[in-house]
Motif scaffolding. Structure first.
Motif, PDB file in Angstrom:
ATOM      1  N   ARG A  37       0.842  -1.207   0.000  1.00 52.66           N
ATOM      2  CA  ARG A  37       0.000   0.000   0.000  1.00 52.66           C
ATOM      3  C   ARG A  37       0.872   1.251   0.000  1.00 52.66           C
ATOM      4  O   ARG A  37       0.557   2.248  -0.665  1.00 52.66           O
ATOM      5  CB  ARG A  37      -0.929  -0.013   1.218  1.00 52.66           C
ATOM      6  CG  ARG A  37      -2.025  -1.074   1.148  1.00 52.66           C
ATOM      7  CD  ARG A  37      -3.070  -0.853   2.234  1.00 52.66           C
ATOM      8  NE  ARG A  37      -2.494  -1.002   3.572  1.00 52.66           N
ATOM      9  CZ  ARG A  37      -2.424  -2.157   4.226  1.00 52.66           C
ATOM     10  NH1 ARG A  37      -2.902  -3.265   3.652  1.00 52.66           N
ATOM     11  NH2 ARG A  37      -1.907  -2.220   5.438  1.00 52.66           N
ATOM     12  N   GLU A  40       2.101   1.956  -3.445  1.00 53.71           N
ATOM     13  CA  GLU A  40       1.041   2.542  -4.267  1.00 53.71           C
ATOM     14  C   GLU A  40       0.930   4.040  -4.019  1.00 53.71           C
ATOM     15  O   GLU A  40       0.581   4.808  -4.918  1.00 53.71           O
ATOM     16  CB  GLU A  40      -0.296   1.867  -3.962  1.00 53.71           C
ATOM     17  CG  GLU A  40      -0.471   0.502  -4.601  1.00 53.71           C
ATOM     18  CD  GLU A  40      -0.807   0.589  -6.076  1.00 53.71           C
ATOM     19  OE1 GLU A  40      -1.927   1.000  -6.400  1.00 53.71           O
ATOM     20  OE2 GLU A  40       0.066   0.256  -6.904  1.00 53.71           O
ATOM     21  N   GLU A  41       1.235   4.463  -2.801  1.00 55.27           N
ATOM     22  CA  GLU A  41       1.114   5.880  -2.429  1.00 55.27           C
ATOM     23  C   GLU A  41       2.456   6.602  -2.451  1.00 55.27           C
ATOM     24  O   GLU A  41       2.566   7.744  -2.008  1.00 55.27           O
ATOM     25  CB  GLU A  41       0.485   5.982  -1.031  1.00 55.27           C
ATOM     26  CG  GLU A  41      -0.928   5.385  -0.968  1.00 55.27           C
ATOM     27  CD  GLU A  41      -1.428   5.228   0.461  1.00 55.27           C
ATOM     28  OE1 GLU A  41      -0.678   5.601   1.392  1.00 55.27           O
ATOM     29  OE2 GLU A  41      -2.559   4.738   0.640  1.00 55.27           O
ATOM     30  N   HIS A  52       8.105  -1.683  -7.783  1.00 56.06           N
ATOM     31  CA  HIS A  52       6.645  -1.663  -7.888  1.00 56.06           C
ATOM     32  C   HIS A  52       6.206  -1.091  -9.240  1.00 56.06           C
ATOM     33  O   HIS A  52       5.335  -1.660  -9.908  1.00 56.06           O
ATOM     34  CB  HIS A  52       6.077  -0.822  -6.740  1.00 56.06           C
ATOM     35  CG  HIS A  52       4.591  -0.890  -6.604  1.00 56.06           C
ATOM     36  ND1 HIS A  52       3.942  -1.971  -6.071  1.00 56.06           N
ATOM     37  CD2 HIS A  52       3.618   0.001  -6.941  1.00 56.06           C
ATOM     38  CE1 HIS A  52       2.639  -1.758  -6.078  1.00 56.06           C
ATOM     39  NE2 HIS A  52       2.414  -0.557  -6.604  1.00 56.06           N
ATOM     40  N   LYS A  56       4.180  -2.932 -12.244  1.00 52.34           N
ATOM     41  CA  LYS A  56       2.918  -2.368 -12.742  1.00 52.34           C
ATOM     42  C   LYS A  56       2.982  -2.147 -14.258  1.00 52.34           C
ATOM     43  O   LYS A  56       1.976  -2.305 -14.962  1.00 52.34           O
ATOM     44  CB  LYS A  56       2.600  -1.047 -12.026  1.00 52.34           C
ATOM     45  CG  LYS A  56       2.097  -1.212 -10.611  1.00 52.34           C
ATOM     46  CD  LYS A  56       1.714   0.115  -9.982  1.00 52.34           C
ATOM     47  CE  LYS A  56       0.400   0.629 -10.530  1.00 52.34           C
ATOM     48  NZ  LYS A  56      -0.761  -0.146 -10.024  1.00 52.34           N
ATOM     49  N   GLN A  66      -1.846  -8.537 -11.184  1.00 50.56           N
ATOM     50  CA  GLN A  66      -1.724  -8.003  -9.834  1.00 50.56           C
ATOM     51  C   GLN A  66      -2.517  -8.862  -8.866  1.00 50.56           C
ATOM     52  O   GLN A  66      -3.655  -9.246  -9.130  1.00 50.56           O
ATOM     53  CB  GLN A  66      -2.225  -6.551  -9.794  1.00 50.56           C
ATOM     54  CG  GLN A  66      -1.962  -5.868  -8.459  1.00 50.56           C
ATOM     55  CD  GLN A  66      -2.177  -4.369  -8.527  1.00 50.56           C
ATOM     56  OE1 GLN A  66      -1.805  -3.738  -9.510  1.00 50.56           O
ATOM     57  NE2 GLN A  66      -2.773  -3.806  -7.493  1.00 50.56           N
TER      58      GLN A  66
END
Length: 987
Positions: A37, A40-41, A52, A56, A66
């Protein structure tokens, strides 16, 4: 300081993706859910975030899936990752050793076994373990396998667990030999001299006996003559999974190929009295669902011939002195690389170079002393396929005199057409007058449309219908060039012209022949969706997507392969009509499931056209529309030959960029539409190709060509035909008359970036041969001087350092200035760049600086069609980008942007890393500047300057400007002085 550094290293070790190989060979990259998480941020460590983003990007390319706290990759995908991604994901180094086979026991018995000894880094061992795409020798010694080696070891694993019999034993040898042919370094000992082959399909061959009877035999696509077969067919048992031996060749027959072989055995003698009937209708004797048959041919094409390069031309030079000391490296088309591949080792090396180039979005590769430009992935695949075919042909021929025979494409068949290279058999009369002279003047019924057309679209439909009805000296106009600017609705005009044609056929009680659309893969679904979007009731019986993921298998003869590979040249280079193998269900032999039925719209790709050209050239089409027709600009490609051979009442070459590299592109498109209209290829070159370096002379020739084409080409610009279209302004960091100079985009090389640039310049003399490596190094340094260093080009963790790291590059500093201005306007921007490492860096850096999270990236490999629920498709990425209120950034490759994407939510475009082809750049810009755009569009081109020399950026800008001027001289807007309503077409 050491304590801080040690702490960072420990943190990187803890906060990173780990990988685990699953029992089925898939590889899962995972991390703690909280870290996932955070990534992602953009709140994790720089290393984890780079990992990451890289994973992606694989999801966006449909190469990964994913999962809740990570990503799953097929073993085959991992074995094809480029070196940068392998390093980033901390995969083991690539296996570059040798496998030596030790074959024990008899192949006919169950005691048959094969051991593979691994030899690498002075280690020779039989104690290895395959863990998916990872080869483990010990806990410390692990290697990532290449795809051919991985497939070979998987085959060995399957054999060890399967029941041992002669067929499975030979199947293992065949798998190992296939891996060798694909580039794996495996020593198969005495099995190097024996060829084990496993055909996917069976076709038919025949000989005439002394009584005039036809004796049929199966053709397995290998060197087993009918005489060999008949003397050995007793080896074929009645069951499946058997083998046929002939000298040094063994053919394995599985259930499918065995069924086809038995079908021929049951009917292997055609009496003399029935030979004529058999040749006329072979399906009355042999089941075409099992066996490939010769089906006959259309009158449009003379037959089949072996593919040979023609259309020889001088290389176009840019006259740019990139270094101030050397001539520019000559950039050749990638298709020319085939002649340089002389061994499987060379092919393996080339494939590795290409794989790394495509994975990083590089546009040029250096091979065997020459430099080759990658115009498209399709062109690369075609060239590599040709190179492999050539090597297989050379290897399969055991005669000593043919061992080193490198004849190009000796077994590749193409439709036999008039090439119009040096001579033409028919000179087309010139079409005189202006556009309004050929427009259809009758009434057009728009009642079946969901909206009223724009005035320019009404004119475009009238022009196409007028062309369809027009004749020159009693000869019909066979094609035309729809060269409207991007975004004016060429799709709508094309479909509308077919609808109006069908309407007139119905009124005159004529057959509505099927229509064909040939388009890039990413646009197939778009064409189908537009039918539903435009019409109240579809004018088509149905819409067929003739592509492997669509309806191709429905219309393909069972077991059939690409038609260019399955033709049998018995004598010479030609196959007459009636002796060609067809792979698609066409004609009256397939009344229930034939492709060619009235009012059907068939949508296919250029690659499918290439592979099934004989079937598609046999169909009598009404309209054939070539979308992005510049895909047929090279007359020496299979798909272009196929395009020229198609039979149609009207061929429409639809492209906004009919000139990409030279005026010869234009000749090729026009020769497909109206053969002979511009004379032969060599006549055209003599007339329109200037030997002068004078730009004015080239522009004069381009204008003359435009006049000679006349109303056979329709060209309009968005600015002139869309009343509500906003303005477009181009800003460049260099003075010029065709754009607005911007001081904020004019940046100097300085400090470390200048030092790196100068060092690269000084290393030119040490680079023997090709100057390309230095050229590409200068390009990367101009983007950021640390881009060449994979381990250092990482976004700093601390936010205050991110901007400083970017600003160390003059070009990225200009980008930040531009983005700051766009953010103040609260608008959206597309950044075009090619290098994937730079894309990843910008996704993280800009996401942090502007608090956007991960910035989306769209590359050429991103799927146009969602294949599973978790796939990140182009549409979903663009939708998310446009849905965000206010300022936002999306990163795109100009290659991905070249076809069919609409991003009108952005009205700012930055060309950070430029494409060698200005047409690609123009297409990229027009993703935002098209119908639906409501704001003024601003285009930014940062330019980096050297304090003492002409920089790479300045040279590239001059080169692209020259190419653009040449294109603009030809593709000038059509002088249509009247609006449609002035002619009384629209009230």
């Amino acid at each position: 300081m050491l304590k801080k550094l040690f702490g960072k290293l420990l943190k990187r070790e803890h906060e990173s993706y780990k990988f685990q190989v699953l029992p089925d060979g898939d590889v899962v990259f995972y991390t703690d859910p909280a870290l996932f998480r955070n990534a992602e941020e953009l709140h994790a460590t720089d290393w984890l975030i780079h990992q990451h983003i890289s994973l992606k990007m694989l999801v966006e390319q449909d190469s990964a899936e994913q999962i809740p706290n990570g990503f799953a990759l097929k073993g085959e995908v991992v074995s094809q990752l480029d070196s940068d991604t392998r390093s980033l994901l901390t995969l083991p180094p690539l296996f570059e050793g040798v496998l030596i086979a030790n074959v024990m026991g008899e192949v006919r018995r169950s005691n048959f076994t094969v051991e593979l000894k691994v030899c690498i880094d002075d280690i020779e061992t039989l104690n290895w373990k395959l863990e998916g795409p990872i080869l483990r020798l010990s806990e410390q010694k692990k290697y990532t396998l290449t795809l051919p080696i991985y497939q070979a070891l998987r085959a060995l694993e399957r054999h060890q667990s399967d029941e041992k019999n002669e067929f499975s034993n030979l199947a293992l040898i065949e798998s190992l030999q296939t891996s060798v042919r694909s580039g794996a370094n495996i020593d198969l000992q005495h099995f190097n001299q024996l060829k084990v082959l496993r055909p996917n399909t069976v076709s038919l061959q025949a000989i005439e006996d002394c009584r005039g009877n036809l004796i049929l035999s199966p053709n397995f696509g290998v060197e087993i003559t009918p005489e060999d077969y008949h003397s050995r067919k007793g080896q074929i048992s009645s069951g499946a999974n058997t083998a046929l031996r002939s000298r040094d060749t063994i053919v394995l027959l599985d259930e499918q190929t065995m069924e086809a072989t038995q079908e021929i055995i049951k009917n292997d003698v055609i009496p003399k009295s029935q030979v004529k009937q058999f040749l006329k209708s072979p399906t009355a004797y042999i089941n075409a669902a099992l066996v490939d048959l010769d089906l006959g041919f259309s009158v449009r094409v003379k037959g089949a011939t072996k593919f040979r390069h023609c259309y020889f031309n001088d290389q176009n030079q840019s006259e740019i002195d990139w270094f101030g000391e050397l001539e520019e490296a000559e950039l050749k088309d990638f298709c020319d690389v085939v002649s340089k591949v002389s061994s499987f080792e060379a092919l393996n090396s080339l494939e590795s170079l290409v794989r790394d180039a495509i994975s990083t979005n590089a546009e040029v590769v250096a091979f065997e002393g020459s430099d080759y430009i990658i115009n498209s992935v399709d062109e690369v695949e075609e060239a590599l396929r040709k190179a492999k075919t050539k090597l297989l042909e050379s290897r399969a021929d055991t005669a000593e005199s043919r061992e080193n025979d490198l004849v190009l494409d000796n077994d590749i068949a193409v439709v036999d057409i008039e090439l119009n290279d040096e001579d033409i058999t028919l000179n087309s009369p010139k079409l005189k007058g202006a556009i309004e002279d050929v427009l259809y003047k009758g009434d057009l019924d728009w009642s079946n449309y969901k909206f009223d057309p724009f005035p320019h679209q009404d004119v475009g439909v009238r022009w196409l219908i007028g062309m369809k009805k027009h004749t020159l000296d009693n000869q019909p106009v066979t094609g035309a060039l729809l060269a409207d600017d991007m975004g004016l609705g060429k799709t709508f005009m094309s479909l509308s012209s077919i609808e109006h044609y069908y309407r007139s056929c119905d009124e005159e009680r004529l057959t509505c022949k099927p229509a064909l659309i040939v388009a890039p893969l990413s646009l197939l679904d778009n064409w189908k969706a537009e039918v539903e979007k435009f019409f109240v009731l579809s004018p088509f019986k149905d819409v067929i997507i003739l592509q492997s993921s669509g309806d191709l298998n429905r219309f393909k003869v069972k077991g059939a392969k690409a038609e260019t590979k399955t033709q049998q040249f018995e004598v010479g280079d030609h196959i007459d009509d009636g002796h060609i193998n067809y792979a698609l269900k066409i004609g009256s032999n397939y009344p229930l499931e034939r492709l060619d039925v009235p009012k059907r719209l068939v949508i296919t790709t250029y690659q499918t056209l290439r592979d099934y050209q004989f079937s598609l050239c046999k169909v009598d089409w009404s309209f054939v529309i070539f979308d992005e027709a510049q895909n047929t600009k090279n007359p020496n490609t299979l798909q272009t030959r196929a395009a020229k051979g198609l039979k149609a009442e009207l061929k429409v070459m639809a492209t906004g960029t009919p000139v990409e590299n030279s005026l010869c592109d234009f000749w090729c498109l026009m020769d497909t539409a109206m053969p002979g209209y511009l004379g032969s290829y060599q006549e055209f070159r003599a007339k329109y190709t200037s030997k002068s370096n004078d730009d004015g002379e080239k522009a004069r020739l381009g204008r003359q060509l435009r006049l000679d084409v006349g109303p056979l080409m329709l060209r309009r610009l968005k600015e002139d035909n869309l009343d509500n279209l906003p303005k477009k302004e181009i800003y460049v960091g260099i003075e010029g008359n065709d754009w607005t100079y911007s001081q904020s985009l004019d940046k100097p090389l300085k400090d470390s970036q200048l030092e790196s640039y100068n060092r690269a310049m000084q290393s030119i003399k040490g680079e023997g041969g090709s100057a390309l490596p230095i050229l590409l190094k200068l390009r990367n340094i101009s983007l950021h001087h640390e881009l060449q260093k994979a381990d250092k080009f990482i976004v700093p963790e601390e936010l205050r350092n991110v901007r400083n790291h970017m600003s160390a590059s003059g070009k990225l500093d200009a980008l930040l200035d531009t983005l700051d201005t766009i953010k103040q306007a609260n608008e959206k921007v597309i950044i075009f760049c090619i290098n994937k490492r730079l894309q990843r860096y910008l996704s993280i850096a800009l996401g942090r600086i502007f608090n956007l999270g991960i910035v989306s990236i769209i590359n050429g490999e991103t799927k146009a069609v969602e294949t599973r629920s978790c796939s990140a498709t182009r549409r979903s990425l663009i939708g998310s980008f446009e849905a965000k209120v206010g300022f936002n950034i999306i990163i795109m490759s100009p290659v991905a942007a070249g076809t069919g994407l609409t991003v009108v939510g952005a009205n700012h475009v930055v060309h950070l890393e430029r494409h060698w082809n200005p047409a690609k750049e123009a297409q990229a810009t027009d993703r935002a500047y098209r119908i639906g755009q409501t704001k003024d569009v601003h285009v930014y081109i940062p330019v980096l300057h050297h304090p003492n020399k002409t920089s790479f950026d300045v040279n590239l800008h001059h080169l692209l400007s020259r190419k653009t001027q040449l294109k603009d001289a030809v593709v000038t807007p059509e002088d249509v002085s009247k609006k449609a309503e002035d002619w009384g077409f629209i009230g």
